[in-house]
Design a protein around this motif. Structure first.
Motif, PDB file in Angstrom:
ATOM      1  N   CYS A 182       0.594  -0.921   0.130  1.00 62.16           N
ATOM      2  CA  CYS A 182      -0.260   0.360  -0.389  1.00 62.16           C
ATOM      3  C   CYS A 182       0.619   1.257   0.142  1.00 62.16           C
ATOM      4  O   CYS A 182       1.827   1.067   0.305  1.00 62.16           O
ATOM      5  CB  CYS A 182      -0.913   0.409   1.334  1.00 62.16           C
ATOM      6  SG  CYS A 182      -2.020  -1.023   1.179  1.00 62.16           S
ATOM      7  N   THR A 183       0.411   2.545  -0.863  1.00 63.82           N
ATOM      8  CA  THR A 183       1.057   3.733  -0.436  1.00 63.82           C
ATOM      9  C   THR A 183       0.367   4.070   1.110  1.00 63.82           C
ATOM     10  O   THR A 183      -0.135   3.757   1.682  1.00 63.82           O
ATOM     11  CB  THR A 183       0.288   4.841  -1.563  1.00 63.82           C
ATOM     12  OG1 THR A 183      -0.823   4.840  -1.921  1.00 63.82           O
ATOM     13  CG2 THR A 183       0.390   3.930  -3.130  1.00 63.82           C
TER      14      THR A 183
ATOM     15  N   GLU B  85      -2.733   5.222   0.778  1.00 64.63           N
ATOM     16  CA  GLU B  85      -4.094   4.310   0.458  1.00 64.63           C
ATOM     17  C   GLU B  85      -3.638   3.567   2.664  1.00 64.63           C
ATOM     18  O   GLU B  85      -4.355   2.937   2.542  1.00 64.63           O
ATOM     19  CB  GLU B  85      -3.563   3.270  -0.332  1.00 64.63           C
ATOM     20  CG  GLU B  85      -3.630   3.304  -1.716  1.00 64.63           C
ATOM     21  CD  GLU B  85      -3.432   2.878  -2.517  1.00 64.63           C
ATOM     22  OE1 GLU B  85      -3.216   2.452  -3.164  1.00 64.63           O
ATOM     23  OE2 GLU B  85      -1.474   1.706  -2.139  1.00 64.63           O
TER      24      GLU B  85
ATOM     25  N   ALA C 175      -5.647  11.198   4.196  1.00 61.46           N
ATOM     26  CA  ALA C 175      -4.383  10.584   3.810  1.00 61.46           C
ATOM     27  C   ALA C 175      -3.683  11.752   3.170  1.00 61.46           C
ATOM     28  O   ALA C 175      -2.038  11.488   2.623  1.00 61.46           O
ATOM     29  CB  ALA C 175      -4.991   9.596   2.261  1.00 61.46           C
TER      30      ALA C 175
ATOM     31  N   THR D 142     -10.226  12.450  -5.807  1.00 60.01           N
ATOM     32  CA  THR D 142      -8.467  10.895  -5.327  1.00 60.01           C
ATOM     33  C   THR D 142      -9.405  10.266  -4.538  1.00 60.01           C
ATOM     34  O   THR D 142      -8.230   8.889  -4.331  1.00 60.01           O
ATOM     35  CB  THR D 142      -8.003  12.580  -5.130  1.00 60.01           C
ATOM     36  OG1 THR D 142      -7.845  13.412  -5.921  1.00 60.01           O
ATOM     37  CG2 THR D 142      -6.846  11.389  -4.571  1.00 60.01           C
TER      38      THR D 142
ATOM     39  N   HIS E 137      -7.845   6.743  -4.574  1.00 59.31           N
ATOM     40  CA  HIS E 137      -7.532   5.298  -3.444  1.00 59.31           C
ATOM     41  C   HIS E 137      -8.424   3.502  -3.528  1.00 59.31           C
ATOM     42  O   HIS E 137      -7.613   3.157  -3.434  1.00 59.31           O
ATOM     43  CB  HIS E 137      -7.329   5.988  -2.411  1.00 59.31           C
ATOM     44  CG  HIS E 137      -6.336   7.661  -2.270  1.00 59.31           C
ATOM     45  ND1 HIS E 137      -5.119   7.091  -3.177  1.00 59.31           N
ATOM     46  CD2 HIS E 137      -6.287   8.286  -2.295  1.00 59.31           C
ATOM     47  CE1 HIS E 137      -4.217   8.455  -3.068  1.00 59.31           C
ATOM     48  NE2 HIS E 137      -5.187   8.841  -2.335  1.00 59.31           N
TER      49      HIS E 137
ATOM     50  N   ASN F 223      -7.501   1.487  -5.924  1.00 63.62           N
ATOM     51  CA  ASN F 223      -6.794   0.876  -6.156  1.00 63.62           C
ATOM     52  C   ASN F 223      -6.524   0.314  -4.694  1.00 63.62           C
ATOM     53  O   ASN F 223      -6.150  -1.137  -5.328  1.00 63.62           O
ATOM     54  CB  ASN F 223      -5.401   1.494  -5.800  1.00 63.62           C
ATOM     55  CG  ASN F 223      -5.100   2.471  -7.160  1.00 63.62           C
ATOM     56  OD1 ASN F 223      -6.095   2.286  -8.561  1.00 63.62           O
ATOM     57  ND2 ASN F 223      -4.758   4.018  -7.233  1.00 63.62           N
TER      58      ASN F 223
END
Length: 229
Positions: free
Chosen positions: A154-155, A158, A182, A193, A197, A200
Motif C-alpha cells: 500500500c502507498t 492508502e 490520507a 482522489t 485510492h 486501488n
C-alpha cells in the motif's frame, strides 16, 4: 508524545470534536459510541488513554470504569455534563484519573490529556493489537497490511485510509474525511482522489473488486468497511 487514545462518546459531534483535537496532537484515535463497546475495545486494544463520557447507552461510563479497573490500569479521563460533587467523587472512587465537565475549553482538555500521558509513561508501552476484519489485517506498529496472510503493498495514503476505515468498522466516512486522513487537512486534493485510492485498494485486497467483501461504497455519502466473511 504520540499515543493511542480510545474515545467513548455517544454524541457524534462531541466525538468528532475530540477526535479532531487529539489527532491535531498526532495521537491515534478510535471512537466508540456505547459503554459495552468501550469495555470491549479497551480490553482488546489496550489504549494509552481512555476519554470517557458518563451518559452512554449500553452501560454508563461509571460502569465502564468499574469493569476496567478489575484488570486494567489504563488512564481514564472522564468528560461529562454531570458536574455535581457526588458525580465527581463517584468517578474518582471507581478509579477515574481525571474529570472534566462540559462545556469545556479544548485547550484545558488537551492539557489534561498530556498530563495523564506523562504520568502513565512513554506512549506505546502497551501492546497495540492489529486492526482486523475477517482475513484483512492492518498492523499499525509494523505498518503492514495482509489478506489471508498475503502481504499487500500500500502507498502511505492508502494505508492511512484503510487504517481510518478499519478503526471504525461499519461507520461511513465521507470522501473528504478520508482525504483529510490520507493527505492532511491543509492539502488541496479533489474528492475524486478518494475514489482513486479506494479503487486501488479494492484491486489490492479484494478477491473480486467488482463484488467487494471489505470496502463498500455508500452512494452519495462515502465509504465504509464491513466484514463480508
Amino acid at each position: 508524545m504520540c499515543a493511542f487514545v480510545l474515545v467513548a462518546e455517544d454524541d457524534v459531534k462531541q466525538a468528532e470534536l475530540l477526535r479532531r483535537y487529539l489527532r491535531h496532537e498526532a495521537h491515534s484515535v478510535l471512537v466508540v459510541h456505547d459503554g459495552r463497546e468501550a469495555v470491549d475495545q479497551a480490553k482488546l486494544r489496550q489504549p494509552d488513554l481512555l476519554v470517557l463520557d458518563v451518559m452512554m447507552p449500553g452501560i454508563d461510563g461509571f460502569d465502564v470504569v468499574r469493569a476496567l479497573r478489575r484488570d486494567s490500569d489504563v488512564p481514564v479521563l472522564v468528560v461529562t455534563a454531570r458536574s455535581t460533587a457526588e458525580d465527581k467523587l463517584t468517578g474518582f472512587d471507581l478509579g477515574a484519573d481525571d474529570y472534566v465537565t462540559k462545556p469545556y475549553d479544548p485547550r484545558e482538555l488537551m492539557a489534561r490529556v498530556r498530563s495523564l500521558l506523562r504520568r502513565a509513561g512513554p506512549a506505546g508501552h502497551r501492546s497495540v493489537l492489529p486492526l482486523c476484519i475477517g482475513a484483512l489485517v492492518l498492523d499499525q506498529v509494523r505498518h503492514t497490511v495482509r489478506v489471508h496472510g498475503r502481504p499487500i503493498d500500500c502507498t502511505p495514503a492508502e494505508f492511512r485510509i484503510l487504517e481510518a476505515l478499519l478503526a471504525e468498522p461499519g461507520r461511513v466516512l465521507s470522501r473528504r474525511q478520508l482525504l483529510n486522513r490520507a493527505h492532511g487537512e491543509d492539502t488541496f486534493v479533489t474528492e475524486r482522489t478518494a475514489d482513486t485510492h479506494l479503487k486501488n485498494l479494492r484491486r489490492k485486497i479484494e478477491a473480486d473488486p467488482r463484488r467487494p467483501q471489505y470496502l463498500h461504497t455508500v452512494y452519495g455519502v462515502g465509504y465504509k468497511i464491513a466484514d463480508g466473511g
